[in-house]
Each structure stands twice: as C-alpha cells, then as structure tokens.
Scaffold this motif. Structure first.
Motif, PDB file in Angstrom:
ATOM      1  N   LEU A 202     -28.898  13.783 -44.575  1.00  0.00           N
ATOM      2  CA  LEU A 202     -27.686  13.289 -43.921  1.00  0.00           C
ATOM      3  C   LEU A 202     -27.786  13.453 -42.412  1.00  0.00           C
ATOM      4  CD1 LEU A 202     -24.650  12.333 -44.223  1.00  0.00           C
ATOM      5  CD2 LEU A 202     -24.062  14.756 -44.037  1.00  0.00           C
ATOM      6  N   LEU A 203     -28.128  14.675 -41.967  1.00  0.00           N
ATOM      7  CA  LEU A 203     -28.126  14.947 -40.530  1.00  0.00           C
ATOM      8  C   LEU A 203     -29.258  14.227 -39.810  1.00  0.00           C
ATOM      9  CD1 LEU A 203     -27.106  18.707 -40.615  1.00  0.00           C
ATOM     10  CD2 LEU A 203     -25.745  16.810 -39.771  1.00  0.00           C
ATOM     11  N   GLY A 204     -30.316  13.919 -40.551  1.00  0.00           N
ATOM     12  CA  GLY A 204     -31.437  13.242 -39.923  1.00  0.00           C
ATOM     13  C   GLY A 204     -31.433  11.738 -40.175  1.00  0.00           C
ATOM     14  N   SER A 205     -30.394  11.246 -40.805  1.00  0.00           N
ATOM     15  CA  SER A 205     -30.394   9.840 -41.216  1.00  0.00           C
ATOM     16  C   SER A 205     -30.266   8.881 -40.040  1.00  0.00           C
ATOM     17  CB  SER A 205     -29.241   9.571 -42.196  1.00  0.00           C
ATOM     18  OG  SER A 205     -28.002   9.736 -41.521  1.00  0.00           O
ATOM     19  N   GLY A 206     -29.860   9.413 -38.887  1.00  0.00           N
ATOM     20  CA  GLY A 206     -29.709   8.544 -37.729  1.00  0.00           C
ATOM     21  C   GLY A 206     -28.385   7.789 -37.742  1.00  0.00           C
ATOM     22  N   SER A 207     -27.725   7.767 -38.888  1.00  0.00           N
ATOM     23  CA  SER A 207     -26.446   7.059 -38.943  1.00  0.00           C
ATOM     24  C   SER A 207     -25.281   8.039 -39.080  1.00  0.00           C
ATOM     25  CB  SER A 207     -26.430   6.063 -40.108  1.00  0.00           C
ATOM     26  OG  SER A 207     -26.646   6.765 -41.309  1.00  0.00           O
ATOM     27  N   PHE A 208     -25.589   9.300 -38.844  1.00  0.00           N
ATOM     28  CA  PHE A 208     -24.533  10.316 -38.969  1.00  0.00           C
ATOM     29  C   PHE A 208     -24.617  11.240 -37.764  1.00  0.00           C
ATOM     30  CE2 PHE A 208     -22.899  14.473 -40.241  1.00  0.00           C
ATOM     31  CZ  PHE A 208     -21.719  14.133 -40.876  1.00  0.00           C
ATOM     32  N   SER A 209     -23.479  11.515 -37.160  1.00  0.00           N
ATOM     33  CA  SER A 209     -23.489  12.408 -36.004  1.00  0.00           C
ATOM     34  C   SER A 209     -22.389  13.449 -36.144  1.00  0.00           C
ATOM     35  CB  SER A 209     -23.267  11.607 -34.724  1.00  0.00           C
ATOM     36  OG  SER A 209     -22.064  10.870 -34.848  1.00  0.00           O
ATOM     37  N   MET A 210     -22.662  14.624 -35.592  1.00  0.00           N
ATOM     38  CA  MET A 210     -21.654  15.681 -35.691  1.00  0.00           C
ATOM     39  C   MET A 210     -21.663  16.564 -34.455  1.00  0.00           C
ATOM     40  SD  MET A 210     -23.021  18.706 -38.223  1.00  0.00           S
ATOM     41  CE  MET A 210     -21.738  19.846 -37.666  1.00  0.00           C
ATOM     42  N   ARG A 268     -12.156  10.370 -28.904  1.00  0.00           N
ATOM     43  CA  ARG A 268     -12.481   9.307 -27.953  1.00  0.00           C
ATOM     44  C   ARG A 268     -13.218   8.169 -28.678  1.00  0.00           C
ATOM     45  NH1 ARG A 268     -16.619  13.085 -24.497  1.00  0.00           N
ATOM     46  NH2 ARG A 268     -18.519  12.500 -25.589  1.00  0.00           N
ATOM     47  N   HIS A 269     -13.471   7.071 -27.970  1.00  0.00           N
ATOM     48  CA  HIS A 269     -13.957   5.882 -28.683  1.00  0.00           C
ATOM     49  C   HIS A 269     -15.343   6.074 -29.298  1.00  0.00           C
ATOM     50  CE1 HIS A 269     -15.896   5.297 -24.824  1.00  0.00           C
ATOM     51  NE2 HIS A 269     -16.763   4.539 -25.472  1.00  0.00           N
ATOM     52  N   ASP A 270     -16.190   6.905 -28.651  1.00  0.00           N
ATOM     53  CA  ASP A 270     -17.536   7.103 -29.213  1.00  0.00           C
ATOM     54  C   ASP A 270     -17.634   8.424 -29.984  1.00  0.00           C
ATOM     55  OD1 ASP A 270     -17.222   8.739 -27.051  1.00  0.00           O
ATOM     56  OD2 ASP A 270     -19.236   8.405 -26.233  1.00  0.00           O
ATOM     57  N   MET A 286     -12.148  24.681 -38.594  1.00  0.00           N
ATOM     58  CA  MET A 286     -11.335  23.462 -38.523  1.00  0.00           C
ATOM     59  C   MET A 286     -12.268  22.288 -38.798  1.00  0.00           C
ATOM     60  SD  MET A 286      -8.863  21.881 -35.560  1.00  0.00           S
ATOM     61  CE  MET A 286     -10.060  21.819 -34.243  1.00  0.00           C
ATOM     62  N   ILE A 287     -11.817  21.367 -39.628  1.00  0.00           N
ATOM     63  CA  ILE A 287     -12.632  20.212 -40.004  1.00  0.00           C
ATOM     64  C   ILE A 287     -11.982  18.946 -39.452  1.00  0.00           C
ATOM     65  CG2 ILE A 287     -13.494  18.839 -41.973  1.00  0.00           C
ATOM     66  CD1 ILE A 287     -14.809  21.621 -41.799  1.00  0.00           C
ATOM     67  N   LEU A 288     -12.798  18.102 -38.822  1.00  0.00           N
ATOM     68  CA  LEU A 288     -12.299  16.848 -38.276  1.00  0.00           C
ATOM     69  C   LEU A 288     -13.228  15.709 -38.652  1.00  0.00           C
ATOM     70  CD1 LEU A 288     -11.730  18.133 -34.636  1.00  0.00           C
ATOM     71  CD2 LEU A 288      -9.884  17.623 -36.230  1.00  0.00           C
ATOM     72  N   GLY A 289     -12.645  14.544 -38.826  1.00  0.00           N
ATOM     73  CA  GLY A 289     -13.449  13.335 -38.896  1.00  0.00           C
ATOM     74  C   GLY A 289     -13.234  12.571 -37.604  1.00  0.00           C
ATOM     75  N   ARG A 290     -13.885  11.426 -37.496  1.00  0.00           N
ATOM     76  CA  ARG A 290     -13.663  10.594 -36.316  1.00  0.00           C
ATOM     77  C   ARG A 290     -12.175  10.218 -36.250  1.00  0.00           C
ATOM     78  NH1 ARG A 290     -17.124   6.231 -34.143  1.00  0.00           N
ATOM     79  NH2 ARG A 290     -18.658   6.885 -35.684  1.00  0.00           N
ATOM     80  N   HIS A 291     -11.517  10.624 -35.197  1.00  0.00           N
ATOM     81  CA  HIS A 291     -10.082  10.342 -34.995  1.00  0.00           C
ATOM     82  C   HIS A 291      -9.226  10.832 -36.161  1.00  0.00           C
ATOM     83  CE1 HIS A 291     -11.439   6.616 -32.445  1.00  0.00           C
ATOM     84  NE2 HIS A 291     -11.909   7.754 -32.007  1.00  0.00           N
TER      85      HIS A 291
END
Ligand code: VG1
Ligand code: CO
Length: 546
Positions: A202-210, A268-270, A286-291
C-alpha cells in the motif's frame, strides 16, 4: 556511595487521577515531592523487590532529574534491576510491550500525556504492573494511602551517573541498570500482529500517500522506524518527529484544534490520502482521511468491524470494551458480530482485567484512544497500522470506509464539549447540584426542546475481580434519542474541566451527512440548561469542542 534515609513528611495531594499522578513541573520540583511519591510506590508495590523495573517517558522537561532520583531510590530500596529507555524515552504503549516481553515486575512512566510540557508545563508519574497496564484502582488507592504516611525515604547519597545517551550496562550502588533501545521490542511486536507485506504494498504503491504528525512527542522515533524504515513510506512522512522537552511550545494533543500542522495538510487541495497524529506519550491517535475527520468512537467501531481480518487477531476476537462516554457505535458492531461488549469507567486501567481474562481483544475511548490485547495501554501507532491494514485490504478512501460503515450500522453523531479552566469549586458544585436532583430529572422539559427521560450516575463493578467504582459520570437520556454524559476530568493539574459528551444515532442515510454541530445543537442546549452551566460557571459556551 552510600544509602541514606532522608526525613520527610507527607504531601496530601498525591492521589493518582485517571492516569497517574499529574502535577505542574513547579509542584513536582518542590523538595521531597517526587521522592515521597516514589517511596509510596516502592513501599506498596513489593513485586519490585528484586524484580525488574522498566523506566522512561515522553522526554518532557524534568525527565532527567526524575530518572536520576528514581534510579537512586530504586537502588536504595532493593529493586532488582532497571531497564531505562535511551535518552529516557519510552512511549506509553512501548513500556507496556517491554514489561510484557521481558517479564518485568512493573514500569514507571514519566509523562503527562497530552498536557503541555516545559518548565511552565506539566509532569507526571504512572506506575504500571506486571501485565503491562496501569495499576488498577485498588493499587493506586494503596499508593495514595501510603503517600499520606511517608515520613522518610531511602536514596543513594550520590547521583546515579548513568549515561542515558548510550545503550549499555551500568550500575547504581550495586543495582544493575541497562540503557536499552526503547523502540526494538515494540517494533518487533507490530511485525507479529500486522501483515507488513500488505502494508508495504500500500505505502509503496505510488497511488497512496500519508502523513503522520508526532507533535514533537515521543512517537517520532517509533513512527520513523515503522512507517519509513520498515514499511517503506517516503522520508518526511513523519512530521514534527523529534521529541522535544517542551513539545516546541505546542500542546501535544491529537485533536483538530491542537494538531494544526496536520489539519492544514489534510484539508488543502493536494491533501494526502491518510493522516494521523499521536500525543506526547504516544498512546492517543487521531485518524484523518483527505478532507475528512474520523471521530474516535467511529474509529473504534470501524476497527472492531475489521479486526478479524488482521493476522494477529484472525479467528480470536470475542469481545470489545469502551469507556462509558464513548459512543455506542462499537456496540452495534459487537451485536452484529456476536462479540461481548463492555462499558467501563473512563481510563485505561479499567480494561486491564477484561483483557487479562481474554474477555475482550479490543478497547477504546472517545478521547482518541484505541488498542488491543497486544499491550495493556492504548496505542496510537497500533491504531494507525490497524487503519492502514483496513485501507490496504479495501483500497477505498478513509471517507468511503466510514460512510460505508454508517450505511450499514447507522451513524452515531458525537461531540465532546469541554469547559476548561473552571475552579475546582465550580466543577464540584455543578456535579453535586446535578447529582442531588437526579431522581427528579426524568420528565423535565427544556426550553431547547428535548425532554429528559432518564438520568443516573454511572458506577461499575469489574466482572473479573468484583471491585466496584462509583461516581463515574452523570448520564442523561432524552426523548429525541440523544444521550449526554457529564463528568469532571481527572487528568488536569489545577482547577477543573467539565466534560459534556453528546451523541445521537441516525439510521437515515440522507441525514447522515448533516453537520454534527447542527444535529447536536438542541441536546447541547438542553444539557446546559438542565445542569445550570451558565448559572454555576458563568460560561455560555464550551472552551473546546471535539
Ligand atoms: C482523559 C480522557 C480519558 C483518558 C485519560 C488519559 O481523562 O478523558 O479517556 O483515558 O485522559 O489519557 P480525563 O479524566 O481528563 O477525562 V492520556 O493519553 O492523557 O494518558
Ligand atoms: Co497520552
């Protein structure tokens, strides 16, 4: 070197609260104050005689002084040996893990958790027992009783002179001391519980950021080791990752108000896909997703629903527990999955017996605390790895996971209103006044609308040892289905904080998107009215809304 006995006299205010003895640095630095409390612990917890003690904390101001005093007193009081974290550091869950893995008799944790640090901030000491968990109430009460009788303490005459910056063996007055890597045991434990392959994918998939915000607390080194080194997240994933004695002037409390750096990035947008933060001593998350903000009570429920899919838990989940003010979201999951579900008073010490008896494998509190039976403390980074496991399996966004959960189980709208900085007297008067009227509250209409249908004060009898704890918060139920809880904080160092917890359940998907604030507005107003908050405290609004 020699061992001496210093004459002392008791302090009256050393009763441990929700989580250990917490006082301002100023109070702790009074002559004999720390010494008296440590002597009370050493006199009460006789398992330490000849046993191993784990020692360390979140690195806040006063830690080095406290470690020196504790090492000298341990040596003078017959403790077998002490394992201390390098630089005096040890996260709360890592102390718990290390006590368990090394068969230690107990641990002393030097932290005031999410309270501010520095010379003007707070300090704290907590004793954990051999199961790795906070000493249960009968033990903390015995320590308190002993503290009222301490008229002297034993200590070595000289300073301990242990170099905390280097791992290795030392000795204080014949007592072996070892400076150890505070991350190693904990890191190994995480690898046993989680599917690191899947997380690396997941973390290395390139399509997931944290991004992970350690808030200048103790979790930085743990998060870097696990997320960046073991799981391949890019360097820089962990922000504010250097433990600082004053938390860089910030309050290390992972909530939307205090975790400003993280909130700014996640909205923020990115924004990255996933964000998390932990507190000074690493036990909160604390857990957050994008926005998207995940309410801690929801986080517990979502983890409960997926725990069985995580390797360390497969096929062995039979029960969950939550503190009483935590929302009932997890109860719904327990019911659907046939798990036992327990409601305990606030504070992790109440989960210990249930975990030891294998009645529950997962526990949580609304105050950003979640953990499992791998340790006997809440564990911030564990919750992050649990969430990453859920995301790795579903490849959905955080928001989609939570919305999916609501559509299956309904949404428990939840909010906590804190009235901080009240005087002790205001807080106690408000609670006493409410308690006095409890019997007559049912049926009370309010100007705000909702009518009280039931009111009581929570007490708890531990199903394992039969110990009863009373006075654990007033509960109010309303005719619109809402529930409110009122209690005073037991972790503050002066004055009082009133906490009002509000919740209501919504099954209708369209209404699940409403603003939490709007949904709970009437019940919030009704509670203020019933409890006469304004008349007693002079406050119209809470100082912190979570
Ligand atoms: C608070 C929280 C409680 C938590 C405790 C210790 O206690 O409400 O849920 O267990 O802090 O957490 P209180 O009595 O102030 O409400 V920690 O991370 O400060 O050790
Ligand atoms: Co904490």
């Amino acid at each position: 070197m020699a061992i001496i006995e210093e004459v002392s006299s008791p302090f009256e205010d050393q009763r441990p609260g929700t989580s250990g003895l917490r006082k301002t640095v100023e109070q702790f630095s009074q002559p004999r104050y720390l010494e008296n409390f440590i002597q009370a612990v050493l006199d009460t917890c006789t398992e330490l005689q000849g046993g191993t003690l784990i020692l360390g904390g979140d690195g806040r101001y006063y830690t080095e002084t406290a470690i020196d005093t504790i090492l000298r007193m341990a040596a003078a009081n017959g403790v077998g040996r002490v394992l201390v974290g390098r630089d005096g550091l040890f996260s709360t869950p890592a102390v718990s893990a290390t006590i368990r893995r090394r068969g230690a008799a107990g641990g002393l944790l030097l932290t005031a958790s999410h309270n501010p640090g520095g010379p003007d901030g707070d300090f704290g000491v907590k004793y954990n027992i051999a199961n790795g968990g906070p000493a249960p109430e009968p033990v903390t009460e015995a320590i308190y009783a002993r503290s009222l009788e301490v008229h002297g303490y034993h200590i070595t005459q000289e300073h301990a002179e242990v170099d905390l910056s280097r791992e290795g063996a030392a000795e204080v007055e014949g007592m072996p001391v070892e400076v150890i890597d505070p991350v190693a045991d904990y890191r190994a434990l995480m690898a046993e519980l989680f599917d690191f392959e899947a997380l690396r994918d997941l973390l290395g998939s390139g399509s997931f950021s944290m991004v992970f915000d350690a808030m200048h607390g103790v979790t930085g080194p743990y998060a870097k080791a696990l997320l960046e080194e073991d799981l391949g997240a890019p360097r820089g994933t962990v922000i504010n990752g250097e433990p600082k004695p004053d938390f860089a002037g910030c309050q290390p409390d992972p909530n939307p108000t205090h975790a400003r750096d993280l909130m700014e990035r996640m909205f923020r947008h990115d924004a990255p896909d996933f964000g998390a933060a932990s507190d000074g001593d690493g036990d909160r998350n604390m857990i957050l997703g994008r926005h998207f903000f995940v309410n801690p009570s929801d986080s517990l429920a979502v983890i409960a629903d997926h725990l069985d899919a995580i390797p360390g838990y497969r096929g062995r989940v039979s029960g969950v527990a939550r503190s009483m003010p935590t929302s009932r979201a997890v109860d719904r999951v327990a019911e659907a999955r046939g798990y036992e579900c327990f409601e305990t008073p606030t504070g992790w010490k109440f989960f210990g017996n249930l975990l030891d008896a294998d009645r529950v494998q997962l526990c949580g509190e609304e105050s950003f605390g979640t953990s499992s039976d791998h340790v006997r403390e809440k564990d911030g980074l564990w919750a992050v790895l649990a969430w990453l496991s859920i995301l790795a399996a579903s490849r959905e966004s955080v928001e989609a996971v939570v919305r999916g959960h609501w559509s299956r189980y309904g949404r428990d709208f939840y909010s906590r209103h804190d009235y901080e900085g009240l005087t002790r007297d205001q807080g106690e008067r408000l609670m006493a006044h409410l308690r006095d009227r409890l019997a007559g509250l049912a049926g009370t209409p309010t100007g705000a609308g909702p009518r009280v249908t039931e009111a009581d004060e929570f007490s708890y009898t531990d199903p394992i040892d039969g110990h009863t704890t009373t006075g654990q918060g007033v509960r109010l139920w309303f005719d619109n289905g809402a529930r409110a809880v009122l209690r005073l904080s037991g972790t503050g160092t002066d004055g009082a904080t009133l906490r009002i917890y509000l919740e209501t359940w919504e099954a209708e998907p369209l209404r699940q998107n409403d603003e939490c604030r709007d949904v709970l507005r009437d019940v919030a107003e009704a509670v203020r009215e019933v409890a006469e908050v304004k008349a007693i405290t002079g406050r119209r609004e809470p100082s912190l809304v979570v």
